[in-house]
Scaffold this motif. Sequence first.
Motif, short mmCIF file in Angstrom:
data_model
loop_
_atom_site.label_atom_id
_atom_site.label_comp_id
_atom_site.label_asym_id
_atom_site.label_seq_id
_atom_site.Cartn_x
_atom_site.Cartn_y
_atom_site.Cartn_z
N TRP A 1 12.57 6.09 -9.88
CA TRP A 1 11.53 6.88 -10.37
C TRP A 1 10.42 6.96 -10.45
O TRP A 1 9.59 7.81 -10.45
CB TRP A 1 11.33 5.31 -11.93
N LYS A 2 10.32 6.87 -8.84
CA LYS A 2 9.18 7.23 -7.49
C LYS A 2 9.24 8.62 -7.60
O LYS A 2 8.33 9.28 -7.51
CB LYS A 2 9.01 6.15 -6.37
N SER B 1 8.79 10.61 -10.23
CA SER B 1 7.30 10.91 -10.90
C SER B 1 6.61 11.92 -9.60
O SER B 1 5.72 12.63 -10.16
CB SER B 1 6.48 9.64 -10.58
N LEU C 1 6.44 2.03 -17.61
CA LEU C 1 5.99 2.25 -16.29
C LEU C 1 5.71 3.34 -15.22
O LEU C 1 4.96 3.43 -14.24
CB LEU C 1 6.80 1.46 -15.76
N CYS C 2 6.57 4.27 -15.45
CA CYS C 2 6.44 5.91 -14.92
C CYS C 2 5.73 6.70 -15.52
O CYS C 2 4.51 7.06 -14.02
CB CYS C 2 7.64 6.54 -15.75
N GLN D 1 3.05 4.68 -14.02
CA GLN D 1 2.31 5.10 -12.75
C GLN D 1 1.89 6.14 -11.56
O GLN D 1 1.39 6.42 -10.85
CB GLN D 1 3.88 5.03 -11.99
N GLU D 2 2.11 6.76 -12.45
CA GLU D 2 1.58 8.18 -12.27
C GLU D 2 0.43 8.49 -12.96
O GLU D 2 -0.44 9.33 -11.46
CB GLU D 2 2.22 9.49 -13.29
N ALA E 1 -1.41 7.07 -9.76
CA ALA E 1 -1.44 7.05 -8.34
C ALA E 1 -2.33 8.76 -8.09
O ALA E 1 -2.86 8.39 -7.48
CB ALA E 1 0.53 7.79 -8.15
#
Length: 745
Positions: free
Chosen positions: A2-3, A6, A199-200, A203-204, A207
């Motif tokens: 996922w990181k 993203s 969550l993705c 998370q983006e 960040a």
Amino acid sequence: MWKIFSRSDLAHTPAAVRTMAAAALAASFFLALLCGLFYNAWAYEVDRILREEGSWQARLTLPCTGAALTESLETLEQFAQVDTVTLNGALSGPERSVVELTFRDRAAVYETLEAIRVRLDLTEGQVQAHDTLLSRYLVTDPRDPTPPLLLPFLLGVWGVMALALVLLLRNSFEITMQARLHRFGILSSVGATPRQLRLCLLQEAAAVALVPLAAGTLLGFAAGWGVLAAVNRAAADLSGRQPAVFRLHPLVVLGALLSALLTVLVSAWLPARRLSRIPPLEALRGAARADLVPHRQPSLTTRLLAACFGIRGELAGNALSARKKSLRIARVSLLLSFLGFTAMLCFFTLSGISTRLTYFERYQDAWDVMATLPDTELGDFSLTDALAALPGVEDCTVYEKQQAAVLLPADAQSPELQAAGGLAALAGSDAVPRQGGWLVEAPLVVLDDASFLRFCEAAGLPASLDGAVLLNRVWDSLHSNFRNRQYLPFVQSGTASLTLADADGAPLGELPLLGLTDTPPNLREEYDQYALVLFWPQSLWQAWGQENRLPAPARDPEVLVRLLGREGISQSECEELQAAVSALLDGAGYAGTVENRLTERATNDRMIQGAEGILGAFCLLLASIGLANVFLNTLGFVGQRRREFARYLSLGMTPRELRSLFWIEGSVLALRPLVITLPLTAGLVALMLRASYLDPALFLAEAPVLPVALFALLILVSIALAYALGARKVLGADLTELLKDDSLP
């Protein structure tokens, strides 16, 4: 995985990154600005209280001294929550001792004070908490039904702003997420769960927002410093005001950062939660948002636009109805900002006119410099001649005020007053019947002898010190209003004396009258409209005092000094005269306040301008939130609008007609707050004019047309720019290519 996704997704969607970064920057800027300003306002208020009232948190008045006092102090020190115990020698006396306390835990002050009161067997009047200081720390007396609400108000404003930012940023994040809906559909089809998608997206958002959050916080605090510096410059000439020093506490900085981060995350979570629940097939088709589906029944706006512009108006109205939810913040913010700005300016204009007419212009010939000397009696004041001899002084009057009553027989009322129904008809409940007559309040104005003789000569009365002068008038409230009062004679013209009485009606003696007048001395005083105002010479007042016939003092002694300079005196001359008076009074040991008319008026004008500036800035801030929402909608839903306009193009509409749809939508959005606000403001102004009995022509001559027009122009130009940019992005693409897309809904 996922990181990596993203990182790749953000690298290929720079527009989405810029939108989220701008949203985070805006949120952190506004929240840091508010946090900095509110914290400094709170700190300034606490400093003022500490400077003027002291740092004590509780005071005890102990009816003891000596060994008993020492024992009481030792008892106080035994309480666990008591931090310091200090004896206030200035307030203590021979039979009492005033002790000041501070506490380790402010929240326990009132509980500990009650325990102390019981332990030392004190009455409630002997125990005093510093309520004003404690309330600034959100510590209030649980028995107080109306605690101070300054800090809760500031916290409430901050909460409302945070909520408004959440609603605004939600649209921003939803726009960026909507643009990637097709990719989310692919991920869902290969097994990604809604939780993983949420969550993705969060998370983006986190960040992208980290750097803008830090930058926005720094910019917000810097803007707060600039605002405070501007306030200090604007209020530099206000007497008695201490300059505000910008300060920050680490907890304030941390709170601003955390609140901004929380605002961004909540704003991102709301659309992420909804988009993650869209079925994969609909996401793959790039399904339009649910709130873009037009209503089945045309709205009133749509029907009006259809009547004015035909099919183009109906299409524009349907587009606005479809985006009603996403444009809600813009509509509400622009309406409230313009309504608040217009109503605020109209209120201050009316208030300024009223203050000018009832105070500054009314008393502009009554005083130039005024000194107020508390705890001083007229008989003890010895500087009358010295003040009158100051350079630039044309007239000097020294006087004091007291309160008494007059026993007025019913038949002593003037024929005009009796014809109007008597005192009871005019004064209502203020008229107190007593023994076949009335007990009438009698304000007493005691003038120095020289001023009293000049007043008698001006009124055409015998220049004597053997009697008083009656202000023989009563307000005819039945046939006039407070703005344009008409007066009737109070007593009969041949009245030669009045029975002076105490406040409870006990007779004090017959007061001889030198005469009656309907014009008071030229003083800065407002007299009761249903009272018998009596002007005494100082010598007569002292003679009655020696005979013990004066009424019991209803107020603390206070000497007032009124000085008049030359006609057309300038502010600098007023300030020089004020300084000379202050120096003379200070040199003689008199403590009091000295003010001058022109500086007071200038100070009042600056305070009103400052209030207008603060409220105007708040309205601009509110409008900026609405305008930001407009830009997000016009520039964010480009893909949806292109598909929408591609359908219109396929039905035969020309590019010029397509462009006109944008202008119709923008005009409706921009003119709505104006159309709603102006009639409401006109009605509000009419009510205020009616309540204040002001001439509408006075308001129309000073109506804030220019600032209101500029504010309206700002809204119109900003919305026009937003829709012009949106039209350029939508119509600048080749819409015919979209018609070849089989997935076009």
